[in-house]
Design a protein around this motif. Structure first.
Motif, short mmCIF file in Angstrom:
data_model
loop_
_atom_site.label_atom_id
_atom_site.label_comp_id
_atom_site.label_asym_id
_atom_site.label_seq_id
_atom_site.Cartn_x
_atom_site.Cartn_y
_atom_site.Cartn_z
N LEU A 157 -3.41 -8.01 6.50
CA LEU A 157 -2.85 -6.65 6.48
C LEU A 157 -3.79 -5.68 7.20
O LEU A 157 -3.34 -4.80 7.96
N ALA A 158 -5.10 -5.80 6.98
CA ALA A 158 -6.06 -4.91 7.63
C ALA A 158 -6.06 -5.12 9.14
O ALA A 158 -6.09 -4.15 9.92
N GLY A 159 -6.03 -6.38 9.57
CA GLY A 159 -5.99 -6.66 11.00
C GLY A 159 -4.70 -6.18 11.65
O GLY A 159 -4.70 -5.65 12.77
N ASN B 276 2.43 -3.83 -1.21
CA ASN B 276 2.78 -2.58 -0.53
C ASN B 276 1.85 -2.29 0.66
O ASN B 276 1.52 -1.13 0.94
N ASN B 277 1.42 -3.34 1.34
CA ASN B 277 0.57 -3.23 2.53
C ASN B 277 -0.78 -2.57 2.25
O ASN B 277 -1.48 -2.14 3.19
N ASP B 278 -1.17 -2.50 0.99
CA ASP B 278 -2.46 -1.90 0.63
C ASP B 278 -3.51 -3.00 0.55
O ASP B 278 -3.61 -3.71 -0.45
N TYR B 279 -4.29 -3.14 1.62
CA TYR B 279 -5.26 -4.23 1.67
C TYR B 279 -6.54 -3.89 0.90
O TYR B 279 -7.46 -4.72 0.83
N THR B 280 -6.60 -2.71 0.30
CA THR B 280 -7.80 -2.35 -0.46
C THR B 280 -7.69 -2.70 -1.94
O THR B 280 -8.64 -2.47 -2.71
N THR B 281 -6.55 -3.23 -2.32
CA THR B 281 -6.33 -3.60 -3.72
C THR B 281 -5.82 -5.04 -3.78
O THR B 281 -4.96 -5.43 -2.97
N SER B 282 -6.31 -5.81 -4.73
CA SER B 282 -5.88 -7.20 -4.84
C SER B 282 -5.27 -7.45 -6.21
O SER B 282 -5.56 -6.75 -7.19
N TYR B 283 -4.45 -8.48 -6.27
CA TYR B 283 -3.75 -8.86 -7.50
C TYR B 283 -3.89 -10.37 -7.73
O TYR B 283 -4.10 -11.14 -6.78
N THR B 284 -3.77 -10.72 -9.02
CA THR B 284 -3.84 -12.13 -9.40
C THR B 284 -2.92 -12.37 -10.59
O THR B 284 -2.33 -11.43 -11.15
N THR C 282 3.34 -12.43 5.79
CA THR C 282 2.68 -11.41 6.63
C THR C 282 2.27 -12.00 7.97
O THR C 282 2.42 -11.35 9.02
N PHE C 283 1.75 -13.22 7.96
CA PHE C 283 1.36 -13.84 9.22
C PHE C 283 2.57 -14.02 10.14
O PHE C 283 2.48 -13.80 11.35
#
Length: 631
Positions: free
Chosen positions: A159-161, A192-200, A309-310
């Motif tokens: 997402l960041a790239g 939601n395209n937020d690459y600064t937050t991760s989920y598990t 995403t890829f």
């Protein structure tokens, strides 16, 4: 009213003009043609040599050469590296070596590249925004060699790239590239395209959950706290139709497995939670996913999000994925599945290097339609392909197809096909062609119908010739027309000289020799040595043995005298031999008869004759003396 003299001169002129029309022309001068066309994406050049007569076929031929090469593209390119926090050291070293080469090309060939760096751990970290490699080389290398810790979220890195490439609107998408280097062992994802937050998602401690089938706690597994792949807690305690451990080793099975999980992902989203230091180490905000066969574990969700995403990125930009297993988990199957539509995993940086620095590559092709006045000389030995100064080895593939530069795998660097129906040659290019080593296709054309009337003629050697450019990224950069070189020659009247060889009666005694040449050019004839004849003289009406051609026919006549034939003496008849000759008997010696030893009767006869001769001489001498005595 014209006078008789005027009519005579007019008639002679008309006859002369009419004769010129029937004298075949000869090429005395042909101008080669060469025109070069340069375009930002390619350079094309086409030449046609002067027309010359082929001594084996007497055809008038021109050698046609098409030269073409790629150029360094003026449009800059973006390259974003998305690196797993684990570093993948070996591949990273290759990437740094590639950047060194790219920096050199930027300095020497004007390659314009901006490089961005993203590292991912539990989130996406933009270590360096897009930076010109010429001025920010050291910063790029430092960002590539940095590291981060805690968690693996490939989805966040992608997402960041993607955001970095999306935000640069100054260049077209086909000049944007993403390089992913990872071991594939990802288990976190973003939303939601937020690459600064991760989920598990976590199954917690399996022993704290009740097995519905037995009413007792599950027996196997331990609490992974959502910070590692969680599929084991489900797989170790349930008899699943498709186990993750099996699917993660087979691309086809993985697709089936993930499609099943997609069907149930929404219902298990309620158990996801943000992964951070508080949830990982303090348990704050954690949730527990029930151990069920349809349950979607954190690694299942992470792979689904990364793949989706890829796929979106690959639809817009050029992608390159490198696998390096530096963990105790082999995630290569995920990476192979991700690249199923983009050519598979990358093995080196050659393809990316070509895409950044070369415009003319595999997939490009040249078409040439032979001119109406010419035919293609369909002789494989006279067709060549050169790259730089090196001529490639060719071989005939079929009647109308030739291959050049055969590789170890049986493919060819170039393939030429000729269509006789529309007189079209097509050269398929299967490699990158750089400006410093242009490619040249050469072949011969022959003039179909040389004119019979003297004059100056100009012909187009081709109807059209085009280069279709495909860059090494697989993008079409358009079609570029070669020039149409012309050949010009002057056809003039010719004269004929025939040398005849006759005897004194005018009968031919040897084959005559006929030559042709341009009017006023010199000719020579030769006196022959003919068996049984000697040269006598030139005929009284003969042209000179050596001279110049005239507008017409000259006859040179050599007259020979036949050598006399000597009479041969008659051969004497050979006497007949008796059929059965009898050997004569030896006579016995007679009494009073002399016999010369060894001579038989022949000796005796000789002796008797001698005695008689002596007696006669004696009597004559006595008679002479008596006459003298009476005087």
């Amino acid at each position: 009213m014209r006078t008789t003299a005027q009519r005579l001169w007019l008639s002679l002129f008309l006859v002369f003009a009419l004769c010129l029309g029937f004298i075949p022309p000869k090429v005395v001068l042909a101008q080669p043609a060469s025109v070069t066309v340069t375009d930002p994406k390619a350079t094309v050049d086409k030449t046609a040599s002067e027309l010359t007569k082929n001594p084996q076929t007497n055809d008038l031929e021109t050698k046609v050469s098409l030269t073409f090469s790629g150029t360094t593209e003026d449009v800059p390119s973006d390259v974003v590296f998305v690196l797993d926090k684990s570093g993948a050291a070996d591949v990273l070293d290759e990437a740094l070596a590639f950047l060194d080469e790219l920096k050199q090309q930027a300095d020497t060939k004007g390659v314009k590249v901006r490089v961005g760096v993203v590292l991912f751990n539990r989130v996406g970290n933009i270590r360096l925004p897009l930076t010109d490699i010429s001025t920010g080389y050291d910063e790029i290398k430092a960002a590539m060699q940095s590291s981060v810790h805690m968690g693996t979220n490939m989805h966040a890195g992608l997402l960041a790239g993607q955001q970095m490439l999306d935000e640069d609107t100054s260049i077209p998408n086909n000049h944007k590239h993403m390089v992913l280097i990872s071991d594939g062992a990802t288990y976190l994802y973003s939303k939601n395209n937020d690459y600064t937050t991760s989920y598990t998602r976590s199954f917690g401690d399996p022993k704290a959950q009740t097995n519905p089938a037995t009413g007792n706690p599950f027996l196997n597994g331990s609490d992974k706290k959502g910070g590692i792949w969680e599929y084991q807690s489900r797989e170790y305690n349930l008899n699943e139709a498709i186990k993750f451990s099996a699917a993660s080793g087979n691309v086809t099975l993985l697709e089936t497995y993930l499609n099943q999980k997609r069907l149930h992902d929404a219902e298990y989203e309620q158990y996801e939670y943000e992964y951070n230091a508080s949830s990982a180490y303090l348990g704050i905000g954690r949730k527990t996913t029930p151990i069920e066969e349809n349950a979607v574990a954190n690694i299942d969700a992470a792979w689904i999000h990364a793949i989706d995403t890829f796929d979106k990125i690959a639809e817009k930009y050029r992608t390159y994925v490198f696998f390096k297993n530096v963990a105790d988990f082999d995630g290569s199957t995920l990476l192979k599945y991700m690249t199923r539509n983009t050519g598979g995993l990358s093995q080196n940086f050659v393809q990316l290097e070509r895409a950044l620095s070369h415009s003319l590559s595999d997939g490009s092709f040249v078409t040439d339609v032979v001119g109406d006045d010419f035919d293609f000389v369909h002789d494989f030995s006279r067709v060549t392909v050169k790259v730089g100064d090196k001529e490639l080895t060719g071989e005939k593939i079929s009647d109308n197809k030739y291959g050049f530069g055969k590789r170890a795998d049986g493919t060819y660097r170039y393939e030429l096909t000729y269509s006789e129906a529309d007189k079209t040659l097509k050269l398929d290019i299967h490699e990158t062609i750089t400006a410093d080593k242009p490619a040249t296709l050469s072949f011969y054309e022959k003039l179909k119908d040389p004119p019979v009337t003297p004059g100056t003629y100009t012909y187009d050697t081709n109807k059209s010739a085009t280069l279709t450019v495909i860059n090494s990224g697989g993008n079409s950069l358009g079609r570029y027309n070669f020039p149409k070189p012309q050949v010009t020659y002057v056809a003039v009247a010719q004269g004929t000289v025939t040398a005849r060889y006759v005897d004194e009666n005018g009968a031919e005694i040897a084959d005559s020799v006929t030559t042709t040449g341009n009017v006023d050019s010199p000719y020579t004839t030769q006196q022959k040595d003919i068996d049984g004849y000697t040269f006598k003289e030139m005929a009284h009406d003969s042209a000179a043995a050596n001279g110049t051609y005239i507008d017409g026919t000259l006859t040179v006549t050599y007259v020979y005298h036949k050598k006399p034939t000597p009479n041969k003496p008659d051969q004497p008849n050979k006497p007949n031999q008796p059929e059965n000759p009898k050997k004569p008997s030896q006579p016995s010696p007679s009494k009073g008869r002399g016999v010369i030893p060894g001579m038989g009767d022949v000796g005796a006869a000789a002796a008797t004759g001698a005695v008689a001769l002596g007696g006669g001489l004696l009597i004559l001498d006595l008679r002479r003396k008596l006459r003298n005595s009476h005087k």
